[in-house]
Structures are given as structure tokens and as C-alpha cells.
Design an enzyme around this catalytic site. Structure first.
Site, PDB file in Angstrom:
ATOM      1  N   MET A 139     -19.915 -29.723  41.571  1.00 41.28           N
ATOM      2  CA  MET A 139     -21.192 -29.004  41.497  1.00 41.28           C
ATOM      3  C   MET A 139     -20.942 -27.545  41.102  1.00 41.28           C
ATOM      4  O   MET A 139     -21.813 -26.689  41.293  1.00 41.28           O
ATOM      5  CB  MET A 139     -21.931 -29.081  42.831  1.00 41.28           C
ATOM      6  CG  MET A 139     -22.285 -30.524  43.212  1.00 41.28           C
ATOM      7  SD  MET A 139     -23.694 -30.648  44.311  1.00 41.28           S
ATOM      8  CE  MET A 139     -23.126 -29.701  45.714  1.00 41.28           C
ATOM      9  N   HIS A 172     -11.232 -27.318  43.926  1.00 44.78           N
ATOM     10  CA  HIS A 172     -11.626 -28.008  42.690  1.00 44.78           C
ATOM     11  C   HIS A 172     -10.463 -28.010  41.678  1.00 44.78           C
ATOM     12  O   HIS A 172     -10.199 -29.012  41.024  1.00 44.78           O
ATOM     13  CB  HIS A 172     -12.809 -27.298  42.032  1.00 44.78           C
ATOM     14  CG  HIS A 172     -14.077 -27.287  42.839  1.00 44.78           C
ATOM     15  ND1 HIS A 172     -14.582 -26.141  43.397  1.00 44.78           N
ATOM     16  CD2 HIS A 172     -14.933 -28.280  43.177  1.00 44.78           C
ATOM     17  CE1 HIS A 172     -15.720 -26.420  44.027  1.00 44.78           C
ATOM     18  NE2 HIS A 172     -15.951 -27.710  43.920  1.00 44.78           N
ATOM     19  N   LYS A 214     -11.454 -33.500  51.282  1.00 44.41           N
ATOM     20  CA  LYS A 214     -12.333 -32.566  51.998  1.00 44.41           C
ATOM     21  C   LYS A 214     -13.647 -33.251  52.360  1.00 44.41           C
ATOM     22  O   LYS A 214     -14.189 -33.077  53.448  1.00 44.41           O
ATOM     23  CB  LYS A 214     -12.575 -31.337  51.107  1.00 44.41           C
ATOM     24  CG  LYS A 214     -13.821 -30.530  51.399  1.00 44.41           C
ATOM     25  CD  LYS A 214     -13.558 -29.575  52.510  1.00 44.41           C
ATOM     26  CE  LYS A 214     -14.772 -28.801  52.981  1.00 44.41           C
ATOM     27  NZ  LYS A 214     -15.913 -28.705  52.139  1.00 44.41           N
ATOM     28  N   SER A 233     -14.514 -24.167  50.300  1.00 39.58           N
ATOM     29  CA  SER A 233     -15.815 -24.766  50.027  1.00 39.58           C
ATOM     30  C   SER A 233     -16.645 -23.765  49.249  1.00 39.58           C
ATOM     31  O   SER A 233     -16.559 -22.552  49.494  1.00 39.58           O
ATOM     32  CB  SER A 233     -16.526 -25.072  51.356  1.00 39.58           C
ATOM     33  OG  SER A 233     -17.900 -25.300  51.119  1.00 39.58           O
ATOM     34  N   SER A 234     -17.462 -24.267  48.330  1.00 35.50           N
ATOM     35  CA  SER A 234     -18.358 -23.366  47.596  1.00 35.50           C
ATOM     36  C   SER A 234     -19.309 -22.681  48.570  1.00 35.50           C
ATOM     37  O   SER A 234     -19.773 -21.567  48.325  1.00 35.50           O
ATOM     38  CB  SER A 234     -19.159 -24.154  46.560  1.00 35.50           C
ATOM     39  OG  SER A 234     -18.285 -24.865  45.710  1.00 35.50           O
ATOM     40  N   ARG A 235     -19.621 -23.344  49.680  1.00 34.43           N
ATOM     41  CA  ARG A 235     -20.565 -22.776  50.657  1.00 34.43           C
ATOM     42  C   ARG A 235     -19.947 -21.644  51.479  1.00 34.43           C
ATOM     43  O   ARG A 235     -20.685 -20.915  52.142  1.00 34.43           O
ATOM     44  CB  ARG A 235     -21.120 -23.879  51.569  1.00 34.43           C
ATOM     45  CG  ARG A 235     -22.052 -24.832  50.832  1.00 34.43           C
ATOM     46  CD  ARG A 235     -22.805 -25.768  51.769  1.00 34.43           C
ATOM     47  NE  ARG A 235     -23.893 -26.444  51.081  1.00 34.43           N
ATOM     48  CZ  ARG A 235     -23.809 -27.670  50.523  1.00 34.43           C
ATOM     49  NH1 ARG A 235     -22.689 -28.352  50.598  1.00 34.43           N
ATOM     50  NH2 ARG A 235     -24.850 -28.202  49.907  1.00 34.43           N
TER      51      ARG A 235
HETATM   52  P1  AMP Z   1     -18.357 -30.129  45.172  1.00 36.93           P
HETATM   53  O1  AMP Z   1     -18.387 -29.185  44.024  1.00 36.93           O
HETATM   54  O2  AMP Z   1     -18.463 -29.478  46.509  1.00 36.93           O
HETATM   55  O3  AMP Z   1     -19.291 -31.304  44.999  1.00 36.93           O
HETATM   56  O4  AMP Z   1     -16.904 -30.771  45.173  1.00 36.93           O
HETATM   57  C1  AMP Z   1     -16.388 -31.413  44.027  1.00 36.93           C
HETATM   58  C2  AMP Z   1     -15.104 -32.096  44.384  1.00 36.93           C
HETATM   59  O5  AMP Z   1     -14.156 -31.143  44.870  1.00 36.93           O
HETATM   60  C3  AMP Z   1     -15.268 -33.137  45.510  1.00 36.93           C
HETATM   61  O6  AMP Z   1     -14.496 -34.278  45.213  1.00 36.93           O
HETATM   62  C4  AMP Z   1     -14.736 -32.412  46.713  1.00 36.93           C
HETATM   63  O7  AMP Z   1     -14.219 -33.264  47.708  1.00 36.93           O
HETATM   64  C5  AMP Z   1     -13.637 -31.580  46.094  1.00 36.93           C
HETATM   65  N1  AMP Z   1     -13.307 -30.443  46.964  1.00 36.93           N
HETATM   66  C6  AMP Z   1     -14.166 -29.511  47.439  1.00 36.93           C
HETATM   67  N2  AMP Z   1     -13.518 -28.652  48.262  1.00 36.93           N
HETATM   68  C7  AMP Z   1     -12.230 -29.073  48.308  1.00 36.93           C
HETATM   69  C8  AMP Z   1     -11.068 -28.617  48.986  1.00 36.93           C
HETATM   70  N3  AMP Z   1     -11.089 -27.559  49.810  1.00 36.93           N
HETATM   71  N4  AMP Z   1      -9.911 -29.288  48.804  1.00 36.93           N
HETATM   72  C9  AMP Z   1      -9.869 -30.380  47.983  1.00 36.93           C
HETATM   73  N5  AMP Z   1     -10.923 -30.851  47.318  1.00 36.93           N
HETATM   74  C10 AMP Z   1     -12.087 -30.218  47.470  1.00 36.93           C
END
Ligand code: AMP
Length: 281
Positions: A30, A37, A149, A185-187
Site C-alpha cells: 500500500m 517493504h 509482519k 509499519s507505515s502506520r
Molecule cells: P502494507 O503496505 O502494509 O500492505 O504491506 C505490504 C507488505 O509488506 C505486506 O506483505 C506486509 O506484511 C509487508 N511488511 C510490512 N511491514 C513489514 C515489516 N516490518 N517486515 C516485513 N514485512 C513487512
């Protein structure tokens, strides 16, 4: 790096790669990219011949009172990072491109989608499995990379791929953490400096539970007590859930005889964060 915003462009690039005998790895995201990521991107680069990353803030996985509107969208910074990582294709469709007017079809993994985050965020996993299956149909990757994660998401996607015979290999990648242990985390960008400090309570709680486990405790209820006790030490945090579950089915276990997943979600202010760890007897 080629940047595509339409399904047609993405699909024809993927078909062209396949025609040339190249194996494609897809990393769905996202955006608001961080080192977590990028670790998926690097895993994809190591294993696939051509790497596509999607950036799409998927409205169907957000509840009506959640942070869809304010979710960070630093597109240009993301694009530059992906370019530097040597990504071949960036797929960044608009909401209208992904969800055509009148679309009413969803993909749901029943049962599992109501566990963990699915319980506190009704409809969340349905949105995830719907958009991920659309991404798979559009990009037709040979493999797709997801982070541990989001352990429940990973388990649900594995189940979906198995149940629907989707021709894609799911690759799980380890959690990337900040030096002090906070899961990236993006958050995390929402957190004020004191909240950023308070957010460490999720990691600390998991660590305390792991110590109890290493001392021989195998009863989930006792481990959860240890965890809740630790979590309470941070008055500004509110626990959403803390569970010990089977990592494949996400069902609660009553004894840890096989590897178990400890999953936690909590609020720091209005920011909801998650973390998890495996306990292996
Ligand atoms: P998101 O953008 O939050 O939807 O995450 C996209 C992908 O990145 C998903 O497969 C998440 O599990 C992975 N991801 C997010 N944060 C982490 C992290 N700290 N370590 C490893 N993978 C991550």
C-alpha cells in the site's frame, strides 16, 4: 523501471515477460515504503527474473471509521526507492481502475477471516483477499512476496491460493524491526515521539512471553497472562487482542506442542499497531 497505472499495461508486460521465459515476482504493497517493504523487494530480486511492485491503498480492506483518507501516500518518494532497488515494474492503479463501477464480487476465506484482526476489523481480510486475487489475475506472477509482519494475512493468502488452485508460489519473509525492536509499519508515521516510545510495549510484551516460554511455560493462558501483565505497564496503550494460535488455521491452541503464533494488536492513541512472533517448542 516502468510505471503502469492500467490493468491492460500491467497484464501485457507480464505476458511479455512470460513469453520471454522470465519468472515474475510480485510484491503487493500500500506504499509509504520502509525497510520492511524493501526486504520483500530484495527477496523478490533474489528469486525472480523480473520484479513488479504494486502500490495500491485498497479501500475495501478499510472499515468505515478507519484511516483510509489519511493513510500516507508519498508516491514520489516510494517511486524513487523502488527505482533505486532495481525494480522492473511499478504498478500503481487508481481505485476506479481496480474497482469498476458496480463491482460486487469478493473473495472470502471463511472462518480464518474472522480471526485475529478479522474480528476487530470486520471485512478487512475479505478486502485483502479480494484485492490480492485481483492483483494475481492482473500481474499473473510466478511468485508473490508477503511479510510475516502480517502473519494472519499471510496465512489467509496461503489458504486462498491453496483452496482456489491459484498458480502462484507464496513466499513469506521475516519481520523487519527498528533497532529498538518496534516492527516497521507505515502506520508508525502517525506516532508522536512519546507515542513512538509507548509503541515499544507490543515488542516488550512479546519478549516477556518468549522469556516465559523459554523458561518452560507451554500453557497459552499462562503466557497470555504474562503478556497482559506486561502490556498494562504502558498506561497510554490499549490492548485489542493478544492470542496464541495455530499459525496455519489461526485457531487458538490450548497447549504449545507445535510451533505457535503469538499475535498482538494494540492502540497507541488512535493508531492501531500489530506484531507477532513464533514460539517453537
Ligand atoms: P502494507 O503496505 O502494509 O500492505 O504491506 C505490504 C507488505 O509488506 C505486506 O506483505 C506486509 O506484511 C509487508 N511488511 C510490512 N511491514 C513489514 C515489516 N516490518 N517486515 C516485513 N514485512 C513487512
Amino acid at each position: 523501471m516502468e510505471t503502469f497505472s492500467t490493468i491492460k499495461q500491467m497484464r501485457s508486460a507480464s505476458r511479455e515477460a512470460r513469453r520471454r521465459g522470465l519468472r515474475m515476482g510480485l510484491v503487493p504493497t500500500m506504499g509509504a515504503l520502509h525497510a520492511g517493504h524493501l526486504s520483500l523487494v530484495r527477496a523478490a530480486k533474489a528469486q525472480a527474473d523480473i520484479v513488479a511492485v504494486s502500490i495500491f491503498v485498497n479501500p475495501t480492506q478499510f472499515g468505515p471509521t478507519e484511516d483510509l483518507a489519511k493513510y500516507p501516500r508519498p508516491f514520489e518518494t516510494d517511486r524513487v526507492q523502488l527505482e533505486q532497488e532495481g525494480v522492473d515494474i511499478l504498478f500503481a492503479p487508481t481505485v476506479d481502475e481496480m474497482y469498476r463501477p458496480g463491482a460486487t464480487t469478493y473473495v472470502t476465506v471463511e472462518g480464518m477471516s474472522d480471526r485475529l484482526c478479522g474480528k476487530s476489523r470486520p471485512g478487512h481480510f475479505r478486502g485483502v483477499t479480494t484485492v490480492v486475487s485481483k492483483m494475481f489475475n492482473i500481474a499473473e506472477p510466478d511468485m508473490a512476496f508477503f511479510g510475516q509482519k502480517d502473519a494472519a494475512q499471510l496465512a489467509i493468502i496461503r489458504r486462498m491460493v491453496h483452496d482456489l488452485d491459484l498458480p502462484v508460489k507464496i513466499m513469506g519473509c521475516p519481520i523487519i524491526r527498528e533497532p529498538d525492536g518496534l516492527a516497521m509499519s507505515s502506520r508508525n508515521a502517525y506516532l508522536t515521539p512519546p507515542q513512538r516510545q509507548a509503541a515499544l510495549i507490543l515488542h516488550h510484551t512479546l519478549r516477556e512471553m518468549k522469556s516465559a516460554f523459554n523458561r518452560g511455560e507451554r500453557r497459552p493462558a499462562e503466557l497470555i497472562d504474562v503478556g497482559k501483565h506486561c502490556f498494562q505497564e504502558e498506561p497510554s496503550a490499549r490492548l485489542d487482542y493478544l492470542q496464541v494460535v495455530d499459525p496455519d488455521s489461526l485457531e487458538a491452541v490450548d497447549e504449545i506442542a507445535a510451533p505457535a503464533l503469538v499475535a498482538i494488536a494494540g492502540y497507541i492513541g488512535t493508531t492501531r499497531l500489530i506484531d507477532n512472533q513464533m514460539l517453537k517448542p
